[in-house]
Design a protein around this motif. Structure first.
Motif, PDB file in Angstrom:
ATOM      1  N   MET A   1      46.696  35.201  53.178  1.00 25.33           N
ATOM      2  CA  MET A   1      47.551  35.914  53.856  1.00 25.33           C
ATOM      3  C   MET A   1      48.258  36.936  52.968  1.00 25.33           C
ATOM      4  N   THR A   2      48.297  36.549  51.478  1.00 25.20           N
ATOM      5  CA  THR A   2      49.206  37.612  50.283  1.00 25.20           C
ATOM      6  C   THR A   2      48.263  38.423  50.076  1.00 25.20           C
ATOM      7  N   ASP A   3      46.828  38.203  50.379  1.00 21.32           N
ATOM      8  CA  ASP A   3      45.659  39.326  50.142  1.00 21.32           C
ATOM      9  C   ASP A   3      45.887  40.432  51.087  1.00 21.32           C
ATOM     10  N   TYR A   4      46.206  39.998  52.086  1.00 19.52           N
ATOM     11  CA  TYR A   4      46.315  40.859  53.274  1.00 19.52           C
ATOM     12  C   TYR A   4      47.491  41.838  52.806  1.00 19.52           C
ATOM     13  N   TYR A   5      48.597  41.379  52.440  1.00 16.63           N
ATOM     14  CA  TYR A   5      49.661  41.984  52.107  1.00 16.63           C
ATOM     15  C   TYR A   5      49.574  43.261  51.106  1.00 16.63           C
ATOM     16  N   PHE A   6      48.547  42.688  50.077  1.00 15.73           N
ATOM     17  CA  PHE A   6      48.264  43.488  48.875  1.00 15.73           C
ATOM     18  C   PHE A   6      47.255  44.852  49.547  1.00 15.73           C
ATOM     19  N   LYS A   7      46.524  44.127  50.597  1.00 16.41           N
ATOM     20  CA  LYS A   7      45.739  45.610  51.100  1.00 16.41           C
ATOM     21  C   LYS A   7      46.563  46.420  51.606  1.00 16.41           C
ATOM     22  N   SER A   8      47.554  46.073  52.393  1.00 14.33           N
ATOM     23  CA  SER A   8      48.445  46.762  53.053  1.00 14.33           C
ATOM     24  C   SER A   8      49.213  47.763  52.143  1.00 14.33           C
ATOM     25  N   TYR A   9      49.866  47.181  51.105  1.00 14.71           N
ATOM     26  CA  TYR A   9      50.364  47.975  50.086  1.00 14.71           C
ATOM     27  C   TYR A   9      49.430  49.114  49.590  1.00 14.71           C
ATOM     28  N   LYS A  10      48.213  48.852  49.143  1.00 11.38           N
ATOM     29  CA  LYS A  10      47.350  49.545  48.720  1.00 11.38           C
ATOM     30  C   LYS A  10      47.073  50.800  49.682  1.00 11.38           C
ATOM     31  N   GLU A  11      46.743  50.414  50.862  1.00 10.11           N
ATOM     32  CA  GLU A  11      46.433  51.571  52.044  1.00 10.11           C
ATOM     33  C   GLU A  11      47.660  52.242  52.310  1.00 10.11           C
ATOM     34  N   GLN A  12      48.657  51.400  52.570  1.00 11.20           N
ATOM     35  CA  GLN A  12      50.125  52.404  52.904  1.00 11.20           C
ATOM     36  C   GLN A  12      50.616  53.244  51.842  1.00 11.20           C
ATOM     37  N   LEU A  13      50.682  52.580  50.713  1.00  4.24           N
ATOM     38  CA  LEU A  13      51.577  53.089  49.744  1.00  4.24           C
ATOM     39  C   LEU A  13      50.756  53.513  48.485  1.00  4.24           C
ATOM     40  N   GLY A  14      49.375  53.230  48.375  1.00  7.59           N
ATOM     41  CA  GLY A  14      48.655  53.331  47.308  1.00  7.59           C
ATOM     42  C   GLY A  14      49.339  52.734  45.987  1.00  7.59           C
ATOM     43  N   PHE A  15      49.738  51.522  46.236  1.00  4.80           N
ATOM     44  CA  PHE A  15      50.388  50.661  45.142  1.00  4.80           C
ATOM     45  C   PHE A  15      49.567  49.344  44.669  1.00  4.80           C
ATOM     46  N   ASP A  16      49.399  49.126  43.609  1.00  2.00           N
ATOM     47  CA  ASP A  16      48.913  47.629  43.269  1.00  2.00           C
ATOM     48  C   ASP A  16      49.896  46.596  43.239  1.00  2.00           C
ATOM     49  N   GLY A  17      50.074  45.715  44.121  1.00  2.00           N
ATOM     50  CA  GLY A  17      50.913  44.619  44.302  1.00  2.00           C
ATOM     51  C   GLY A  17      51.650  44.860  45.495  1.00  2.00           C
ATOM     52  N   CYS A  18      52.334  43.909  45.741  1.00  2.00           N
ATOM     53  CA  CYS A  18      53.385  43.779  47.144  1.00  2.00           C
ATOM     54  C   CYS A  18      54.791  43.768  46.580  1.00  2.00           C
ATOM     55  N   ALA A  19      55.937  44.038  47.228  1.00  2.00           N
ATOM     56  CA  ALA A  19      57.196  43.856  47.057  1.00  2.00           C
ATOM     57  C   ALA A  19      57.477  42.606  47.647  1.00  2.00           C
ATOM     58  N   LEU A  20      58.553  41.667  46.669  1.00  2.00           N
ATOM     59  CA  LEU A  20      58.868  40.231  47.385  1.00  2.00           C
ATOM     60  C   LEU A  20      60.201  40.650  48.019  1.00  2.00           C
ATOM     61  N   HIS A  21      60.163  41.351  49.162  1.00  2.00           N
ATOM     62  CA  HIS A  21      61.460  41.707  49.554  1.00  2.00           C
ATOM     63  C   HIS A  21      62.099  40.226  49.849  1.00  2.00           C
ATOM     64  N   ASP A  22      61.642  39.597  50.952  1.00  2.00           N
ATOM     65  CA  ASP A  22      62.490  38.458  51.467  1.00  2.00           C
ATOM     66  C   ASP A  22      62.661  37.362  50.465  1.00  2.00           C
ATOM     67  N   PRO A  23      61.719  37.020  49.825  1.00  2.00           N
ATOM     68  CA  PRO A  23      61.750  35.766  48.825  1.00  2.00           C
ATOM     69  C   PRO A  23      62.998  36.317  47.880  1.00  2.00           C
ATOM     70  N   LEU A  24      63.040  37.670  47.438  1.00  2.00           N
ATOM     71  CA  LEU A  24      64.190  37.841  46.536  1.00  2.00           C
ATOM     72  C   LEU A  24      65.363  37.515  47.107  1.00  2.00           C
ATOM     73  N   ALA A  25      65.585  37.702  48.217  1.00  2.00           N
ATOM     74  CA  ALA A  25      66.960  37.489  48.874  1.00  2.00           C
ATOM     75  C   ALA A  25      67.303  35.859  48.899  1.00  2.00           C
ATOM     76  N   VAL A  26      66.159  35.231  49.031  1.00  2.00           N
ATOM     77  CA  VAL A  26      66.320  33.711  48.656  1.00  2.00           C
ATOM     78  C   VAL A  26      66.706  33.478  47.350  1.00  2.00           C
ATOM     79  N   GLY A  27      66.080  34.149  46.553  1.00  2.00           N
ATOM     80  CA  GLY A  27      66.120  33.992  45.036  1.00  2.00           C
ATOM     81  C   GLY A  27      67.716  34.124  44.230  1.00  2.00           C
ATOM     82  N   ILE A  28      68.322  35.322  45.160  1.00  2.00           N
ATOM     83  CA  ILE A  28      69.372  35.663  44.875  1.00  2.00           C
ATOM     84  C   ILE A  28      70.559  34.766  45.463  1.00  2.00           C
TER      85      ILE A  28
END
Ligand code: BDR
Ligand code: CA
Length: 314
Positions: free
Chosen positions: A223-250
């Motif tokens: 599942m996380t690999d899919y997210y990496f692939k999306s970020y690469k395709e959509q944003l040209g980014f290596d890696g993905c942002a941990l938006h929702d986990p960070l809210a829990v962390g904070i």
């Protein structure tokens, strides 16, 4: 331990937020409420139940929430969200369909009941559109003034949006709900793109996940690999942002973030629709009720996140 309710539109990073919360020993997840957003309400609810079952935590109660935004204008991002999160919202992984069902009580009623019951012991962490919370707040505003904090993954104050140059996804999805909540006097902590885009998970970190070699570890890594692939395709980014986990962390470790105390509002019209910005009308008011996270100790958060996920995968 911190009692939390997660309000999710289970999507990939929502799923990672659930997994993270289940693995962090500081978190006591007392319930999960669901909403439309990354995917339709029914699918978001089923994904939530399935993820919980995948890691044998199906005893956490799940409450079904809103089908659509407050204004019901059906702002449709599905074409985009399915490119990011997959057609089924969780990276098109095939996992067992949970036999568990959501509770009979609605998400809105549950949020009110829990706020009244737990008061200062409770934090609500919203990582989807704010529709459930806005409905609940309109029904019983007093209930939510009693709780410790509402942590919201949404908005962008110091950086551009991710749907338009101004707007972040969870806010533009229901800008009216967001405005209702942002202009309330509720104790809010905003975890926007300002900090989530600095909190990046890469394939280097998740390599370990594949090695556990259990069904659930493989599914989560896939599942996380899919997210990496999306970020690469959509944003040209290596890696993905941990938006929702960070809210829990904070919510669990507030010291991770540096915050700015400023009351916000949300633009409802024009090209800046969905923008989160300082509220002129409250600019000179003492003691703003909102804190916006503007800096983050992402290294420390990432170590908490990895430790918790590894516990869940093991
Ligand atoms: C937010 O939008 C959704 O796609 C994610 O799950 C996250 O909650 C990021 O803008
Ligand atoms: Ca989300």
């Amino acid at each position: 331990m911190q009692k939390i309710i997660l309000d999710v539109d289970t999507g990939i990073d929502d799923a990672l937020a659930i997994l993270y919360a289940m693995g962090d020993e500081q978190a006591e997840v007392i319930g999960i409420t669901t909403t439309y957003g990354n995917i339709d309400l029914n699918e978001a609810t089923q994904n939530t139940l399935d993820i919980l079952q995948l890691i044998n935590t199906a005893d956490i109660p799940v409450y079904k929430g809103s089908l659509h935004s407050l204004s019901d204008e059906k702002y449709i991002r599905r074409e985009v969200t399915s490119r990011i999160h997959g057609k089924n919202g969780i990276g098109d992984i095939q996992i067992e369909i949970s036999a568990y069902k959501p509770e009979k009580e609605t998400a809105v009623d549950y949020l009110i009941e829990a706020a009244l019951k737990y008061g200062k012991e409770l934090k609500i962490v919203c990582v989807g559109p704010l529709t459930n919370l806005a409905h609940a707040y309109k029904k019983n505003p007093e209930a939510f003034l009693q709780i410790e904090e509402i942590v919201i993954m949404g908005g962008a104050l110091t950086v551009p949006g991710n749907v338009t140059s101004f707007a972040e996804a969870n806010i533009i999805e229901d800008a009216v709900a967001a405005k209702t909540i942002f202009e309330s006097n509720l104790p809010l902590k905003i975890v926007g793109l300002d900090v989530t885009m600095r909190t990046i998970l890469t394939q280097k970190e998740t390599e370990e996940w594949w090695k556990y070699n259990t069904n659930h570890s493989q599914a989560i890594a896939e599942m996380t690999d899919y997210y990496f692939k999306s970020y690469k395709e959509q944003l040209g980014f290596d890696g993905c942002a941990l938006h929702d986990p960070l809210a829990v962390g904070i919510a669990l470790y507030p010291e991770l973030a540096e915050t700015l105390a400023i009351d916000l509002t949300v633009e409802l019209k024009g090209p800046a629709k969905g923008r989160t910005i300082g509220n002129y009308e409250k600019l000179n008011q003492k003691n703003p009720s909102t804190e916006v996270c503007i800096q983050i100790d992402h290294t420390k958060f990432l170590s908490f996140f990895m430790e918790a996920i590894e516990k869940v995968l093991n």
